[in-house]
Scaffold this motif. Structure first.
Motif, PDB file in Angstrom:
ATOM      1  N   CYS A   1     -12.351  -7.275   1.417  1.00  0.00           N
ATOM      2  CA  CYS A   1     -10.909  -7.233   1.159  1.00  0.00           C
ATOM      3  C   CYS A   1     -10.490  -6.428  -0.063  1.00  0.00           C
ATOM      4  O   CYS A   1      -9.291  -6.278  -0.301  1.00  0.00           O
ATOM      5  CB  CYS A   1     -10.383  -8.658   1.026  1.00  0.00           C
ATOM      6  N   PHE A   2     -11.437  -5.918  -0.861  1.00  0.00           N
ATOM      7  CA  PHE A   2     -11.030  -5.200  -2.073  1.00  0.00           C
ATOM      8  C   PHE A   2     -11.640  -3.817  -2.237  1.00  0.00           C
ATOM      9  O   PHE A   2     -11.237  -3.078  -3.129  1.00  0.00           O
ATOM     10  CB  PHE A   2     -11.331  -6.039  -3.324  1.00  0.00           C
TER      11      PHE A   2
ATOM     12  N   ASP B   1     -14.735  -9.906  -1.898  1.00  0.00           N
ATOM     13  CA  ASP B   1     -14.559  -8.647  -2.621  1.00  0.00           C
ATOM     14  C   ASP B   1     -14.933  -7.452  -1.749  1.00  0.00           C
ATOM     15  O   ASP B   1     -14.235  -6.440  -1.727  1.00  0.00           O
ATOM     16  CB  ASP B   1     -15.406  -8.617  -3.895  1.00  0.00           C
TER      17      ASP B   1
ATOM     18  N   ARG C   1      -2.758  -3.786   0.278  1.00  0.00           N
ATOM     19  CA  ARG C   1      -2.501  -5.225   0.307  1.00  0.00           C
ATOM     20  C   ARG C   1      -2.457  -5.714   1.756  1.00  0.00           C
ATOM     21  O   ARG C   1      -3.121  -6.686   2.115  1.00  0.00           O
ATOM     22  CB  ARG C   1      -1.183  -5.540  -0.415  1.00  0.00           C
TER      23      ARG C   1
ATOM     24  N   ALA D   1      -5.835  -5.611   3.279  1.00  0.00           N
ATOM     25  CA  ALA D   1      -6.666  -6.711   2.775  1.00  0.00           C
ATOM     26  C   ALA D   1      -6.364  -8.005   3.535  1.00  0.00           C
ATOM     27  O   ALA D   1      -7.290  -8.756   3.878  1.00  0.00           O
ATOM     28  CB  ALA D   1      -6.452  -6.903   1.274  1.00  0.00           C
TER      29      ALA D   1
ATOM     30  N   ILE E   1      -5.126 -11.258  -3.636  1.00  0.00           N
ATOM     31  CA  ILE E   1      -4.790  -9.952  -3.063  1.00  0.00           C
ATOM     32  C   ILE E   1      -3.530  -9.400  -3.727  1.00  0.00           C
ATOM     33  O   ILE E   1      -3.472  -8.221  -4.084  1.00  0.00           O
ATOM     34  CB  ILE E   1      -4.628 -10.052  -1.528  1.00  0.00           C
TER      35      ILE E   1
ATOM     36  N   THR F   1      -4.262  -8.064  -7.165  1.00  0.00           N
ATOM     37  CA  THR F   1      -5.027  -6.818  -7.136  1.00  0.00           C
ATOM     38  C   THR F   1      -4.169  -5.644  -6.666  1.00  0.00           C
ATOM     39  O   THR F   1      -4.244  -4.556  -7.232  1.00  0.00           O
ATOM     40  CB  THR F   1      -6.254  -6.974  -6.213  1.00  0.00           C
TER      41      THR F   1
END
Length: 172
Positions: A91-92, A88, A121, A124, A152, A155
């Motif tokens: 990558c987020f 998280d 994206r 990520a 991914i 999200t």
């Protein structure tokens, strides 16, 4: 003296200091160590899920468009990489992804993509590779695990659900 024997003979305080030192230098190893130390005596056997592909062990993957993309993180469901807290963070977090994009665009002299979800994206995916594999260099690529790709994509989804998938010879 073999490493395993050395660690088993260490005093508790020394062992604790060693683990803290490792955690500071390589925080991702903490989760690998903790998953290796877990005892599964009280875990009930999982019921087979027919929608989970046979090649998936984490139960968060699904069949991908190409055989090369049918790649699992090879962990137990409770330790899936796509569910880890550091996933998280790396990558987020929108700020992390936006800074990574700005740096990449500056270095490669690229125009910024107008589609924020596509931009984040792709950042990520790059962040995942950097976190798990390190810097690969120009022309080198690896397949991002299916469970991570799916999370991914959920999200930072494409409004038309159109994704390119893994392109092995992509340079940029």
């Amino acid at each position: 003296m073999p490493f395993q024997k050395m660690v088993t003979e260490m005093k508790e305080d020394s062992c604790r200091k060693l683990l803290l030192n490792v955690a500071e230098r390589m925080p991702e190893l903490v989760f690998d160590i903790s998953s290796a130390l877990k005892v599964d005596d009280k875990v009930e056997p999982e019921k087979p899920n027919t929608s989970i592909p046979g090649w998936c062990t984490c139960h968060n993957c699904q069949d991908m468009p190409s055989d090369a993309e049918n790649l699992c993180c090879d962990t137990r469901p409770q330790n899936c990489i796509s569910q880890r807290p550091e996933f998280d963070i790396y990558c987020f977090e929108p700020e992390v992804l936006d800074i990574a994009n700005v740096m990449r665009n500056d270095v490669l002299v690229l125009a910024q993509d107008d589609d924020i979800n596509r931009r984040r994206r792709h950042a990520a995916y790059r962040q995942f590779v950097l976190w798990r594999c390190g810097h690969l260099g120009t022309g080198n690529s690896v397949v991002v695990r299916s469970c991570c790709v799916l999370r991914i994509r959920r999200t930072f989804s494409d409004r038309n659900r159109q994704y390119r998938g893994f392109l092995p010879n992509r340079l940029v």
